[in-house]
Each structure stands twice: as C-alpha cells, then as structure tokens.
Design a protein around this motif. Structure first.
Motif, PDB file in Angstrom:
ATOM      1  N   ILE A  10       0.953  -1.165  -0.073  1.00  9.72           N
ATOM      2  CA  ILE A  10      -0.100  -0.105  -0.092  1.00  9.72           C
ATOM      3  C   ILE A  10       1.030   1.135   0.043  1.00  9.72           C
ATOM      4  O   ILE A  10       1.867   1.299   0.582  1.00  9.72           O
ATOM      5  N   THR A  12       0.363   5.594   0.266  1.00  9.04           N
ATOM      6  CA  THR A  12      -0.510   6.722   0.782  1.00  9.04           C
ATOM      7  C   THR A  12      -0.047   7.833   0.471  1.00  9.04           C
ATOM      8  O   THR A  12       1.101   8.184   0.171  1.00  9.04           O
ATOM      9  N   CYS A  40      -5.975   1.324   6.366  1.00  8.80           N
ATOM     10  CA  CYS A  40      -5.377   2.627   6.571  1.00  8.80           C
ATOM     11  C   CYS A  40      -5.835   3.369   7.407  1.00  8.80           C
ATOM     12  O   CYS A  40      -7.064   3.516   7.779  1.00  8.80           O
ATOM     13  N   TYR A  42      -6.441   7.331   9.351  1.00 17.98           N
ATOM     14  CA  TYR A  42      -6.230   8.659   8.726  1.00 17.98           C
ATOM     15  C   TYR A  42      -6.522   9.527   9.744  1.00 17.98           C
ATOM     16  O   TYR A  42      -7.053   9.207  10.958  1.00 17.98           O
ATOM     17  N   LEU A  51     -12.189   9.804   1.149  1.00 19.41           N
ATOM     18  CA  LEU A  51     -11.022   8.708   1.017  1.00 19.41           C
ATOM     19  C   LEU A  51     -11.079   8.056  -0.076  1.00 19.41           C
ATOM     20  O   LEU A  51     -11.947   7.568  -0.736  1.00 19.41           O
ATOM     21  N   TRP A  53      -9.372   4.993  -2.791  1.00 21.37           N
ATOM     22  CA  TRP A  53      -8.218   3.722  -3.051  1.00 21.37           C
ATOM     23  C   TRP A  53      -8.147   3.856  -4.556  1.00 21.37           C
ATOM     24  O   TRP A  53      -8.894   4.004  -5.401  1.00 21.37           O
ATOM     25  N   ALA A  82     -15.102  -1.037   0.120  1.00 19.97           N
ATOM     26  CA  ALA A  82     -14.557  -0.019   0.934  1.00 19.97           C
ATOM     27  C   ALA A  82     -15.454   0.321   1.968  1.00 19.97           C
ATOM     28  O   ALA A  82     -16.628   0.362   2.045  1.00 19.97           O
ATOM     29  N   LEU A  93     -10.273  -1.607   2.622  1.00 21.21           N
ATOM     30  CA  LEU A  93     -10.613  -2.243   1.249  1.00 21.21           C
ATOM     31  C   LEU A  93     -10.547  -3.723   1.441  1.00 21.21           C
ATOM     32  O   LEU A  93      -9.494  -4.220   1.672  1.00 21.21           O
ATOM     33  N   TYR A 106      -1.250  -0.796  -4.309  1.00 19.17           N
ATOM     34  CA  TYR A 106      -2.789  -0.232  -3.657  1.00 19.17           C
ATOM     35  C   TYR A 106      -2.259   0.872  -3.059  1.00 19.17           C
ATOM     36  O   TYR A 106      -1.320   0.987  -2.185  1.00 19.17           O
ATOM     37  N   CYS A 108      -3.951   4.094  -0.779  1.00 18.80           N
ATOM     38  CA  CYS A 108      -5.066   4.897   0.046  1.00 18.80           C
ATOM     39  C   CYS A 108      -4.834   6.331   0.052  1.00 18.80           C
ATOM     40  O   CYS A 108      -3.457   6.575   0.320  1.00 18.80           O
TER      41      CYS A 108
END
Length: 128
Positions: A10, A12, A40, A42, A51, A53, A82, A93, A106, A108
């Motif tokens: 992932i 971000t 994730c 936040y 948010l 993905w 999600a 996700l 991936y 986020c």
C-alpha cells in the motif's frame, strides 16, 4: 487445486500537517481465493474527509478504484468493498476471492489527492 500466495503493498498520500493517512500494515500476504482486507488509518481536522483507493500495475499509472466519504457505510465495486470506521479513523478495502491478478500496488489517499505541492506525497504501501 493450486493455491498461490499473494502479497499486497500500500502507498498513501498526505495533503498537509493536520491531515494524514497511513497503512496499518505495509505488506499483506493472502492465499488465492480468500478475502483480503487492506487498512489505512487517517487523521483529519476538517468536517468529513473523502477517502480514496487506487491501484497501480507494473509499468502503469495509478488507477482510481473507489471513493468513500467517512460518514458513509460502504462503497462496493465488483469484488472490492471499501468501508470506513469513523470511531477508529480507519478505511478498509476488502478484496473478495483474491486472484494472482490482484497482486499490484494499492494506494489509500485522503482528499485532496492533488495539492500542487509534490512534497506532500509520501510512500507507504501495500503490495498484493
């Protein structure tokens, strides 16, 4: 039946000091055919964050997957779902029936995803 092991990474994005998003795990392994959850956490100082993905295949640009508002229950697109846990400030996700083709990068992200300041983008990642 052969069962393949998948690994998920992932990445971000962070838009300013009072807003941040980061993966709970940078790498997730899953057996093909199983459901995998990428998460994730936040932080957001505004009202209601959006948010996002994304996924990125090798030698390709990032592709938008889903957008979810933190106050909403969930967003579904095919085998992807999600969900936002507002209390714990977490976005998940879920990929059902994971396949080898899901072994990509991936992302986020927390809105805004484009700020005009490239210094606000940093890398943490899930790789499947």
């Amino acid at each position: 039946m052969t069962r393949n092991l998948l690994t998920i990474l992932i990445i971000t994005s962070e838009s300013c000091v009072s807003q941040s998003i980061s993966p709970l795990e940078e790498k997730v392994d899953v057996v093909e055919g199983e459901t995998v959850t990428l998460s994730c956490r936040y932080e957001y100082s505004g009202a209601t964050p959006y948010l996002y993905w994304y996924l990125q295949s090798p030698r390709s640009s990032p592709e938008f997957l889903l957008r979810i508002i933190s106050g909403s229950q969930s967003e579904i697109r095919g085998q992807l779902k999600a969900e936002v846990d507002v209390k714990n400030k977490r976005v998940d996700l879920k990929i059902s029936s994971a396949a080898v083709s899901d072994s990509v990068l991936y992302y986020c992200a927390l809105e805004p995803t484009v700020t005009g300041n490239p210094d606000t983008l940093y890398r943490n990642w899930f790789y499947v």
